[in-house]
Design a protein around this motif. Sequence first.
Motif, PDB file in Angstrom:
ATOM      1  N   GLY A 164       2.738 -41.273   5.089  1.00 12.03           N
ATOM      2  CA  GLY A 164       3.905 -41.722   4.340  1.00 12.03           C
ATOM      3  C   GLY A 164       5.073 -42.033   5.253  1.00 12.03           C
ATOM      4  N   GLU A 165       6.271 -41.828   4.755  1.00 16.93           N
ATOM      5  CA  GLU A 165       7.481 -42.171   5.497  1.00 16.93           C
ATOM      6  C   GLU A 165       8.117 -40.966   6.189  1.00 16.93           C
ATOM      7  N   SER A 166       7.453 -39.838   6.171  1.00 17.83           N
ATOM      8  CA  SER A 166       8.041 -38.630   6.748  1.00 17.83           C
ATOM      9  C   SER A 166       8.070 -38.698   8.271  1.00 17.83           C
ATOM     10  N   TYR A 167       8.884 -37.828   8.871  1.00 17.92           N
ATOM     11  CA  TYR A 167       8.993 -37.741  10.329  1.00 17.92           C
ATOM     12  C   TYR A 167       8.779 -36.296  10.728  1.00 17.92           C
ATOM     13  N   ALA A 168       7.960 -36.076  11.759  1.00 17.12           N
ATOM     14  CA  ALA A 168       7.659 -34.712  12.181  1.00 17.12           C
ATOM     15  C   ALA A 168       8.287 -34.431  13.533  1.00 17.12           C
ATOM     16  N   GLU A 169       8.942 -33.301  13.622  1.00 15.35           N
ATOM     17  CA  GLU A 169       9.484 -32.865  14.906  1.00 15.35           C
ATOM     18  C   GLU A 169       8.364 -32.409  15.824  1.00 15.35           C
ATOM     19  N   ARG A 170       7.380 -31.685  15.246  1.00 15.40           N
ATOM     20  CA  ARG A 170       6.267 -31.178  16.048  1.00 15.40           C
ATOM     21  C   ARG A 170       4.970 -31.297  15.258  1.00 15.40           C
ATOM     22  N   THR A 171       4.016 -32.034  15.807  1.00 15.66           N
ATOM     23  CA  THR A 171       2.726 -32.251  15.160  1.00 15.66           C
ATOM     24  C   THR A 171       1.621 -31.657  16.013  1.00 15.66           C
ATOM     25  N   LEU A 172       0.688 -30.989  15.354  1.00 18.67           N
ATOM     26  CA  LEU A 172      -0.476 -30.409  16.027  1.00 18.67           C
ATOM     27  C   LEU A 172      -1.716 -31.138  15.532  1.00 18.67           C
ATOM     28  N   VAL A 173      -2.475 -31.742  16.456  1.00 21.67           N
ATOM     29  CA  VAL A 173      -3.712 -32.439  16.115  1.00 21.67           C
ATOM     30  C   VAL A 173      -4.876 -31.567  16.572  1.00 21.67           C
ATOM     31  N   LEU A 174      -5.623 -31.027  15.624  1.00 23.75           N
ATOM     32  CA  LEU A 174      -6.733 -30.131  15.928  1.00 23.75           C
ATOM     33  C   LEU A 174      -8.026 -30.928  16.070  1.00 23.75           C
ATOM     34  N   GLY A 175      -8.830 -30.605  17.089  1.00 26.35           N
ATOM     35  CA  GLY A 175     -10.038 -31.377  17.343  1.00 26.35           C
ATOM     36  C   GLY A 175      -9.684 -32.791  17.759  1.00 26.35           C
ATOM     37  N   ALA A 176      -8.695 -32.902  18.646  1.00 28.09           N
ATOM     38  CA  ALA A 176      -8.173 -34.223  19.022  1.00 28.09           C
ATOM     39  C   ALA A 176      -9.158 -35.035  19.845  1.00 28.09           C
ATOM     40  N   VAL A 195       1.053 -32.381  19.956  1.00 29.30           N
ATOM     41  CA  VAL A 195       0.227 -31.512  20.786  1.00 29.30           C
ATOM     42  C   VAL A 195      -1.227 -31.667  20.348  1.00 29.30           C
ATOM     43  N   CYS A 196      -2.097 -32.031  21.283  1.00 30.80           N
ATOM     44  CA  CYS A 196      -3.528 -32.176  21.015  1.00 30.80           C
ATOM     45  C   CYS A 196      -4.244 -30.891  21.392  1.00 30.80           C
ATOM     46  N   ALA A 197      -5.091 -30.394  20.505  1.00 26.53           N
ATOM     47  CA  ALA A 197      -5.862 -29.177  20.767  1.00 26.53           C
ATOM     48  C   ALA A 197      -7.346 -29.476  20.638  1.00 26.53           C
ATOM     49  N   ASP A 198      -8.140 -29.011  21.609  1.00 21.32           N
ATOM     50  CA  ASP A 198      -9.583 -29.211  21.566  1.00 21.32           C
ATOM     51  C   ASP A 198     -10.238 -28.238  22.534  1.00 21.32           C
ATOM     52  N   LEU A 199     -11.589 -28.175  22.457  1.00 26.29           N
ATOM     53  CA  LEU A 199     -12.365 -27.306  23.333  1.00 26.29           C
ATOM     54  C   LEU A 199     -13.140 -28.076  24.395  1.00 26.29           C
ATOM     55  N   ASN A 200     -13.207 -29.392  24.280  1.00 25.75           N
ATOM     56  CA  ASN A 200     -14.092 -30.181  25.129  1.00 25.75           C
ATOM     57  C   ASN A 200     -13.390 -30.649  26.403  1.00 25.75           C
ATOM     58  N   PRO A 201     -13.766 -30.114  27.568  1.00 23.94           N
ATOM     59  CA  PRO A 201     -13.072 -30.501  28.800  1.00 23.94           C
ATOM     60  C   PRO A 201     -13.329 -31.941  29.226  1.00 23.94           C
ATOM     61  N   LEU A 202     -14.515 -32.467  28.948  1.00 26.94           N
ATOM     62  CA  LEU A 202     -14.809 -33.839  29.349  1.00 26.94           C
ATOM     63  C   LEU A 202     -13.874 -34.810  28.638  1.00 26.94           C
ATOM     64  N   VAL A 270      -2.737 -32.144  11.778  1.00 30.49           N
ATOM     65  CA  VAL A 270      -3.695 -33.203  11.484  1.00 30.49           C
ATOM     66  C   VAL A 270      -5.079 -32.741  11.921  1.00 30.49           C
ATOM     67  N   THR A 271      -6.070 -32.907  11.049  1.00 35.63           N
ATOM     68  CA  THR A 271      -7.461 -32.551  11.372  1.00 35.63           C
ATOM     69  C   THR A 271      -8.346 -33.782  11.198  1.00 35.63           C
ATOM     70  N   PRO A 272      -8.569 -34.549  12.275  1.00 35.87           N
ATOM     71  CA  PRO A 272      -9.410 -35.747  12.174  1.00 35.87           C
ATOM     72  C   PRO A 272     -10.874 -35.445  12.481  1.00 35.87           C
ATOM     73  N   TRP A 273     -11.750 -35.733  11.544  1.00 32.05           N
ATOM     74  CA  TRP A 273     -13.191 -35.579  11.751  1.00 32.05           C
ATOM     75  C   TRP A 273     -13.524 -34.183  12.312  1.00 32.05           C
ATOM     76  N   LEU A 274     -13.020 -33.147  11.660  1.00 29.29           N
ATOM     77  CA  LEU A 274     -13.149 -31.809  12.231  1.00 29.29           C
ATOM     78  C   LEU A 274     -13.697 -30.764  11.283  1.00 29.29           C
ATOM     79  N   ILE A 275     -13.165 -30.679  10.078  1.00 30.17           N
ATOM     80  CA  ILE A 275     -13.290 -29.444   9.308  1.00 30.17           C
ATOM     81  C   ILE A 275     -14.718 -29.122   8.887  1.00 30.17           C
ATOM     82  N   ASP A 276     -15.607 -30.108   8.816  1.00 30.59           N
ATOM     83  CA  ASP A 276     -16.972 -29.827   8.357  1.00 30.59           C
ATOM     84  C   ASP A 276     -17.926 -29.507   9.505  1.00 30.59           C
ATOM     85  N   ILE A 277     -17.463 -29.559  10.748  1.00 30.75           N
ATOM     86  CA  ILE A 277     -18.356 -29.249  11.871  1.00 30.75           C
ATOM     87  C   ILE A 277     -18.052 -27.880  12.480  1.00 30.75           C
TER      88      ILE A 277
END
Length: 453
Positions: A164-176, A195-202, A270-277
Amino acid sequence: MDQLTPEAFVSPINHGSLSEQSGKWVCQKSGAKFPLIAGVPCLLPDADRALIEWRMRAQGLIQHYEKAIADLKEELRAPSLRTSTRSRLEKTRAMTIAHVEFLRATFEPLKLNQKGAQPSAEALGYKLPPSQAIQGYFPNLIRDWASESGENEAGFLLLKEAWGESYAERTLVLGAGACRLAFDLHSSGLSKQTVCADLNPLLFLVARRILAGETLKLVHFPTAPKNNEAASGVLRVAKAPKATRTEGFSQVFADVYYLPFADESVDTVVTPWLIDILPQRFEYLVQEINRVLKPGGTWINSGSLNFTLRRWSDSVSPEEAIEIASENGFKQEMFFQRAVPYLHTAEDAHQRTETVTTFRLKKTHKAPLSQQAPLSPEWLADISVAIPKEMTDQNEVAFFDSQAFLIAHIDGKRSAKDLALLLSQRYGLAADESLDAVVSFLSRRASTRAFRS
């Protein structure tokens, strides 16, 4: 990208404050230390063990390709090869060599040759196939930074519609993952700090190189090559879009169940393509997201919703997922499903269309952490506790003699400590080396068995 400071995060174990000491971040409460990998903080509950696991898996992946290179060289000795076959094998070998060189350069921050990188002679894992584990999402990396298929744009449009039209000061993307969606979001100006968060070093290390301005050549090995040329592997050029905004953009290695963020410190998750795996019940993720979100904060999800957890009752439908979120402090504001292309490339016949579920939820109240997701099963947290017999399957295939040895000795009575002693005696390993190998092997089995096969 931004140079992160420990003050912006907390310990994933006890949410204690962090400070920097001798090149590591240290928890003020417990003294737990968290390393930085190529400048990315590794804020995992057991960071040292994760680093050992990454090294082991990275080395296993490289060894897998080195064997392929040797096998190809041997096959090319055959005088009876048809011309087209010889040409394909020669190019495949050249592409595989190029891929190994790329992997070595990317994994350099992990220090693969450091003593203790492999907990055992055979690592008790397996030779990682190219489509699994540390390289399992390599096609997504190609898609994110070396594709003109339009998938990145389509994915961002779904996210933007939900945003939408909202603005975020701080966004966390899980499984980025390789960070393209997060980067497109950040570049749009909708989020000041992302801030992007993930476990995959590659994926993270490659994204970091690209966003630092490097142009990389990636080898794409199509799953179902359309022709002889594609079957050998295709070089792709990976680089960031021309319009880039890296100020306020950062990465952190983190476990979604133990986020290194203080309570109510994030505007949007934000959880893109994450929650079911994920390998735990959906409730655990919902409650942790609720914990870090500010009052009135937003959670946006976009991706597949195909839960395959071993317990059928935990494999929830989209409607049940929204119900669970509502029971844990969220209110639905938007929900829609759209069909989008997924991993379409010109060289690959293996293409599919996914119906993506996108929803936006608003945090209405704080949800109690009724049941914390365990760091590990009791028999891994305490190595003297007996390993349940259901952790073995006598009919399964073991890739190494050492694997078969361990599987055969899981009897419902022996603990990880007992197995480590047996392994040490059989293979002549040091006690700590043997224990690390056993715990690593059992951890992978526990994670794998969370899902239906």
